[in-house]
Design an enzyme around this catalytic site. Sequence first.
Site, PDB file in Angstrom:
ATOM      1  CB  ALA A 109      -0.867   0.023   1.263  1.00 19.33           C
ATOM      2  CG  HIS A 526      11.419  -6.236  13.960  1.00 15.93           C
ATOM      3  ND1 HIS A 526      11.772  -5.911  15.243  1.00 15.93           N
ATOM      4  CD2 HIS A 526      10.191  -5.705  13.769  1.00 15.93           C
ATOM      5  CE1 HIS A 526      10.785  -5.215  15.806  1.00 15.93           C
ATOM      6  NE2 HIS A 526       9.812  -5.076  14.929  1.00 15.93           N
TER       7      HIS A 526
END
Length: 590
Positions: A109, A526
Amino acid sequence: MLDHTTSTLLAYSFTATLISLSNATPNDKYDFIIIGGGTAGLTIANRLTELPHITVAVIEAGDKVLNNPNVTGTDKFTAALGTSIDWQYESTNQTYAAGQTVSCPAGKALGGTSTINGMTWIRGEKAQIDSWGTIGNEGWSWDELFPYYKKSENFIVPSPAQVAAGASYNAIDHGESGPLKVGYHPELQNGSLHGSVGTAWQSLGIPSTIDANGGDVRGFTVEQQTLDPDANVREDAARAFYYPFQNRANLHIHLNTTAMKVVWTSNDVDAIADGVEIISLNGSVSTINARREVILSAGSLRSPAVLELSGVGNPSILDKLGISSKIVLPGVGENLIDQPNNAIIYNSSTTFNGTTGYLAYATATDFRMNQPSDDDIPTWAEQVAAANNHAVNASSLEYLFKVQSGLLKSVANAEVFLSTGKGIGLPPSGFLATAFWLLMPFSRGSVHISSSNPLTYPIINPNYFLVDYDLKVQAAITKWVREFWMTAPMSSLASEISPGYTTLPANATETQYTKWVKTSFSSNSHSLGTAAMMPRKLGGVVDNALKVYGTANLRVVDASIIPFQISGHLTATIYAIAEKAADLIKADIK
Ligand SMILES: Cc1cc2nc3c(=O)[nH]c(=O)nc-3n(C[C@H](O)[C@H](O)[C@H](O)COP(=O)(O)OP(=O)(O)OC[C@H]3O[C@@H](n4cnc5c(N)ncnc54)[C@H](O)[C@@H]3O)c2cc1C
Ligand SMILES: *[C@@H]1O[C@H](CO)[C@@H](O)[C@H](O)[C@H]1NC(C)=O
Ligand SMILES: *[C@@H]1O[C@H](CO)[C@@H](O)[C@H](O)[C@H]1NC(C)=O
Ligand SMILES: *[C@@H]1O[C@H](CO)[C@@H](O)[C@H](O)[C@H]1NC(C)=O
Ligand SMILES: *[C@@H]1O[C@H](CO)[C@@H](O)[C@H](O)[C@H]1NC(C)=O
Ligand SMILES: *[C@@H]1O[C@H](CO)[C@@H](O)[C@H](O)[C@H]1NC(C)=O
Ligand SMILES: *[C@@H]1O[C@H](CO)[C@@H](O)[C@H](O)[C@H]1NC(C)=O
Ligand SMILES: *[C@@H]1O[C@H](CO)[C@@H](O)[C@H](O)[C@H]1NC(C)=O
Ligand SMILES: *[C@@H]1O[C@H](CO)[C@@H](O)[C@H](O)[C@H]1NC(C)=O
Ligand SMILES: *[C@@H]1O[C@H](CO)[C@@H](O)[C@H](O)[C@H]1NC(C)=O
């Protein structure tokens, strides 16, 4: 997985047969092309377009998500996972973690992964950022990055009710005039856990920290988050760095558009990026050109794939796919480091309010784990080198592991995140949870393409627990977390329901603990290091100006360039890196 692959293959054959490659029109030429309108990409786009004579195009595979409630809601973390704005990557079967696959979410997005993440705002340890300089990246240290940490930030001081519920900060550690809002969760003020959690940690030797964002994270703290506490809306890269600036005539965003590869002009001494080949949703392929530079910000799980598709990488991987090697750079896609995350869930008759996170960061000494032994390091380096077919060799890894091992004498290697169930997608009442992870694993994996089709997902192999020490650390943290919940006053507030003492008894052996860890962890999301900023001879991909070795004008700016894990959450550091990169790039604009 299968469905996805099939549909992308169909899309690609449609593309290949029906659409001819159109040449760039004069309008399709920009000074800079940024691949990926995510956390780093939009930060750079914003800073470069401060210069009115500079034009910037951003290529983003996803769409705008400005009003998507899963993106805006401060209590909606995890809602967007598995929806169309999540790439929904999946790891390979994990050899050292019971053979299972692991979900690897990533935002698709405008705003990238910042639109779907957990909003925690923690930079990391001073010594960790300094280590980037130690391994040969001149200009990179905590002190040199600190102004950029502050530059991105618009810190909103906590309200008196939030301070009463545990919020504390040092004003000198925060920026107040950056675009990105950072504050404390609106529901913190109605939370009732801070005192109890802090007391229990104190009993285990973990002090309260006034502010974990000053370069020393060890301790207990209420999390600061990327959100607007007044509007009660999540903050993300697009909301901060794009929408308020969207009318800039020199900023062009191409949504629903996937970058396929970088295209090159004929070689000088260094390869010169000429532009980017892109594909629209309808399958039409075209090229847009860059007058100055191409900046790759597709994230740590995708940027290495774009490099490989562009002929930058390890010939032994590219040859098999019929991609000729423009630049031989075996470190591309290697050094993938993620953290494994395990959770323990508790049940209570009390309804705990609030959705904020209470964080505890601890060193190995705190949770009674041995430091890594120097004697083990050559073995671990051999193991990782063997797993990557010596693309990054054992002597490089041994050097890097020694630096990492030195860091572990002082930096936090465990994070324990405690929240009410609501904060992690459980029912709002009656549940508490801790999620915890080792912060600096030695295990390293990879991201590589397995197809010359740019729409096919890369193969993601984090190789969790390849190095056995990581498993032992995570098991030690698990035991310590249980000890925390057995410590007053937590012991009288809640009881463990998952895994529960039937599944994992109090007297469980080390083997039982490690088995539980490796069969019940998930990705901590991460991932970093896959286009590492390191000297080329160590297996690095970009130099200290974030330029890809062997190129004149291609940079990587995203989580991929971070060489070691950090005792923090990644966005704070990624925004800072992007801010610094923008200044480096501007300095080169004549
Ligand atoms: C579930 C989850 C929770 C997290 N929680 C936290 C947290 O609480 N705090 C924190 O600080 N960090 C958190 N993180 C990590 C953090 O959000 C990411 O590390 C960070 O946002 C990554 O930034 P980036 O710029 O490297 O990449 P991204 O922000 O992922 O940007 C990459 C962009 O490139 C686009 N793209 C990719 N390939 C192409 C292509 N070929 N063509 C065009 N566009 C492309 C993508 O769609 C995306 O928009 C979390 C991550 C996840 C997944
Ligand atoms: C929000 O997430 C839920 C699942 O958690 C999904 O059903 C819904 O479609 C999403 N909304 C949007 C606008 O994407
Ligand atoms: C890979 O993992 C998946 C899901 O965890 C499992 O269903 C599958 O059997 C595994 N495949 C192999 C070859 O181990
Ligand atoms: C939360 O706390 C604030 C400030 O004390 C108060 O105004 C508000 O009514 C509380 N909300 C709930 C749901 O208790
Ligand atoms: C992007 O694609 C989606 C799905 O086809 C569509 O609904 C949306 O309107 C497109 N956005 C733009 C900006 O074209
Ligand atoms: C495909 O979509 C692009 C971008 O929206 C548009 O410019 C192009 O005209 C479309 N091509 C076809 C063949 O529909
Ligand atoms: C949760 O706790 C309540 C009260 O302490 C108890 O009645 C209930 O059975 C527990 N639920 C589970 C799933 O353990
Ligand atoms: C949670 O909030 C509600 C409504 O404000 C309040 O009645 C309740 O006592 C709170 N719970 C705790 C544990 O403080
Ligand atoms: C753990 O305790 C249970 C019952 O108290 C006992 O049966 C079991 O043998 C013990 N296991 C170990 C590994 O000590
Ligand atoms: C490891 O790689 C580096 C850089 O390519 C090289 O200088 C070194 O000689 C290699 N060491 C071994 C043992 O192959």
